[in-house]
Design a protein around this motif. Structure first.
Motif, PDB file in Angstrom:
ATOM      1  N   GLN A 252      -8.093   4.794  30.527  1.00 58.70           N
ATOM      2  CA  GLN A 252      -9.110   5.652  29.918  1.00 58.70           C
ATOM      3  C   GLN A 252     -10.512   5.261  30.381  1.00 58.70           C
ATOM      4  O   GLN A 252     -11.349   6.121  30.657  1.00 58.70           O
ATOM      5  CB  GLN A 252      -9.023   5.583  28.392  1.00 58.70           C
ATOM      6  CG  GLN A 252      -7.832   6.299  27.820  1.00 58.70           C
ATOM      7  CD  GLN A 252      -7.714   6.117  26.316  1.00 58.70           C
ATOM      8  OE1 GLN A 252      -8.428   5.341  25.707  1.00 58.70           O
ATOM      9  NE2 GLN A 252      -6.784   6.860  25.714  1.00 58.70           N
ATOM     10  N   VAL A 253     -10.769   3.969  30.491  1.00 54.20           N
ATOM     11  CA  VAL A 253     -12.068   3.499  30.975  1.00 54.20           C
ATOM     12  C   VAL A 253     -12.268   3.927  32.429  1.00 54.20           C
ATOM     13  O   VAL A 253     -13.357   4.382  32.815  1.00 54.20           O
ATOM     14  CB  VAL A 253     -12.188   1.967  30.816  1.00 54.20           C
ATOM     15  CG1 VAL A 253     -13.379   1.427  31.572  1.00 54.20           C
ATOM     16  CG2 VAL A 253     -12.253   1.595  29.351  1.00 54.20           C
TER      17      VAL A 253
ATOM     18  N   LYS B  26     -13.001   7.627  32.569  1.00 54.28           N
ATOM     19  CA  LYS B  26     -14.353   7.912  32.094  1.00 54.28           C
ATOM     20  C   LYS B  26     -15.382   7.536  33.156  1.00 54.28           C
ATOM     21  O   LYS B  26     -16.347   8.277  33.384  1.00 54.28           O
ATOM     22  CB  LYS B  26     -14.636   7.158  30.800  1.00 54.28           C
ATOM     23  CG  LYS B  26     -15.964   7.510  30.195  1.00 54.28           C
ATOM     24  CD  LYS B  26     -16.190   6.850  28.875  1.00 54.28           C
ATOM     25  CE  LYS B  26     -17.549   7.253  28.343  1.00 54.28           C
ATOM     26  NZ  LYS B  26     -17.871   6.658  27.089  1.00 54.28           N
TER      27      LYS B  26
ATOM     28  N   ARG C 206      -3.274   1.558  28.690  1.00 56.21           N
ATOM     29  CA  ARG C 206      -3.834   2.845  28.296  1.00 56.21           C
ATOM     30  C   ARG C 206      -5.353   2.779  28.194  1.00 56.21           C
ATOM     31  O   ARG C 206      -6.048   3.678  28.652  1.00 56.21           O
ATOM     32  CB  ARG C 206      -3.245   3.257  26.943  1.00 56.21           C
ATOM     33  CG  ARG C 206      -2.858   4.691  26.883  1.00 56.21           C
ATOM     34  CD  ARG C 206      -2.277   5.056  25.567  1.00 56.21           C
ATOM     35  NE  ARG C 206      -0.901   5.442  25.807  1.00 56.21           N
ATOM     36  CZ  ARG C 206       0.001   5.566  24.895  1.00 56.21           C
ATOM     37  NH1 ARG C 206      -0.283   5.305  23.647  1.00 56.21           N
ATOM     38  NH2 ARG C 206       1.216   5.951  25.193  1.00 56.21           N
ATOM     39  N   GLU C 207      -5.861   1.718  27.590  1.00 53.51           N
ATOM     40  CA  GLU C 207      -7.310   1.555  27.470  1.00 53.51           C
ATOM     41  C   GLU C 207      -7.962   1.398  28.833  1.00 53.51           C
ATOM     42  O   GLU C 207      -9.035   1.959  29.086  1.00 53.51           O
ATOM     43  CB  GLU C 207      -7.638   0.357  26.583  1.00 53.51           C
ATOM     44  CG  GLU C 207      -7.342   0.572  25.128  1.00 53.51           C
ATOM     45  CD  GLU C 207      -7.528  -0.672  24.280  1.00 53.51           C
ATOM     46  OE1 GLU C 207      -7.763  -1.766  24.849  1.00 53.51           O
ATOM     47  OE2 GLU C 207      -7.436  -0.548  23.049  1.00 53.51           O
ATOM     48  N   THR C 208      -7.318   0.664  29.720  1.00 51.77           N
ATOM     49  CA  THR C 208      -7.848   0.476  31.069  1.00 51.77           C
ATOM     50  C   THR C 208      -7.900   1.805  31.818  1.00 51.77           C
ATOM     51  O   THR C 208      -8.904   2.115  32.475  1.00 51.77           O
ATOM     52  CB  THR C 208      -6.996  -0.530  31.855  1.00 51.77           C
ATOM     53  OG1 THR C 208      -6.943  -1.753  31.126  1.00 51.77           O
ATOM     54  CG2 THR C 208      -7.551  -0.781  33.236  1.00 51.77           C
TER      55      THR C 208
ATOM     56  N   LYS D   1      -0.793  -0.750  25.287  1.00 45.88           N
ATOM     57  CA  LYS D   1      -2.112  -0.401  24.746  1.00 45.88           C
ATOM     58  C   LYS D   1      -3.213  -0.825  25.711  1.00 45.88           C
ATOM     59  O   LYS D   1      -4.169  -0.074  25.946  1.00 45.88           O
ATOM     60  CB  LYS D   1      -2.319  -1.060  23.394  1.00 45.88           C
ATOM     61  CG  LYS D   1      -3.630  -0.682  22.749  1.00 45.88           C
ATOM     62  CD  LYS D   1      -3.807  -1.319  21.408  1.00 45.88           C
ATOM     63  CE  LYS D   1      -5.145  -0.875  20.844  1.00 45.88           C
ATOM     64  NZ  LYS D   1      -5.816  -1.857  20.095  1.00 45.88           N
ATOM     65  N   ALA D   2      -3.094  -2.009  26.281  1.00 43.41           N
ATOM     66  CA  ALA D   2      -4.109  -2.486  27.235  1.00 43.41           C
ATOM     67  C   ALA D   2      -4.146  -1.606  28.485  1.00 43.41           C
ATOM     68  O   ALA D   2      -5.226  -1.276  28.989  1.00 43.41           O
ATOM     69  CB  ALA D   2      -3.830  -3.931  27.610  1.00 43.41           C
TER      70      ALA D   2
END
Length: 125
Positions: free
Chosen positions: A109-110, A113, A105-107, A102-103
């Protein structure tokens, strides 16, 4: 007897789910990997069955505690507790891996972006 066992399972799972929800809210400040490991451990305690008698199954945690209090020989309650112990041992690496994924994936995505924002800014100039 069978309907009574089913009714007790339903009541146990309902109470357990309410406790899971409450503990998830209490553990809000912990990292996601630790929270998910605790959650998976709690689910294992709730759903891993063990035989009470030849035909009936009950949650292994309750069966083992009752066997310990009743003075049942260790070989019997260890046999009943083994699936629960294995599930609890497996819950922690799975939960920590879930948190790590999860971490990551979030990284990513950031990063995507921010790259898209930089690209938009360069195109407008």
């Amino acid at each position: 007897m069978e309907s009574l066992v089913l009714l007790s399972w339903l009541a146990y799972l309902l109470c357990g789910l309410l406790l899971l929800l409450a503990s998830w809210k209490l553990l809000y400040w912990l990292p996601f990997g630790v929270k998910s490991s605790i959650f998976l451990s709690q689910v294992a305690i709730l759903v891993i069955p063990a035989p009470v008698v030849n035909e009936a199954l009950a949650p292994a945690f309750i069966v083992v505690v009752l066997d310990l209090l009743s003075g049942v020989p260790a070989s019997i309650w260890v046999e009943k507790a083994l699936p629960l112990i294995l599930a609890l041992v497996a819950a922690w690496p799975l939960g920590l891996a879930w948190g790590w994924i999860k971490a990551k994936r979030e990284t990513s995505q950031v990063e995507q972006k921010s790259e898209a924002d930089e690209e938009d800014a360069s195109q407008t100039n």
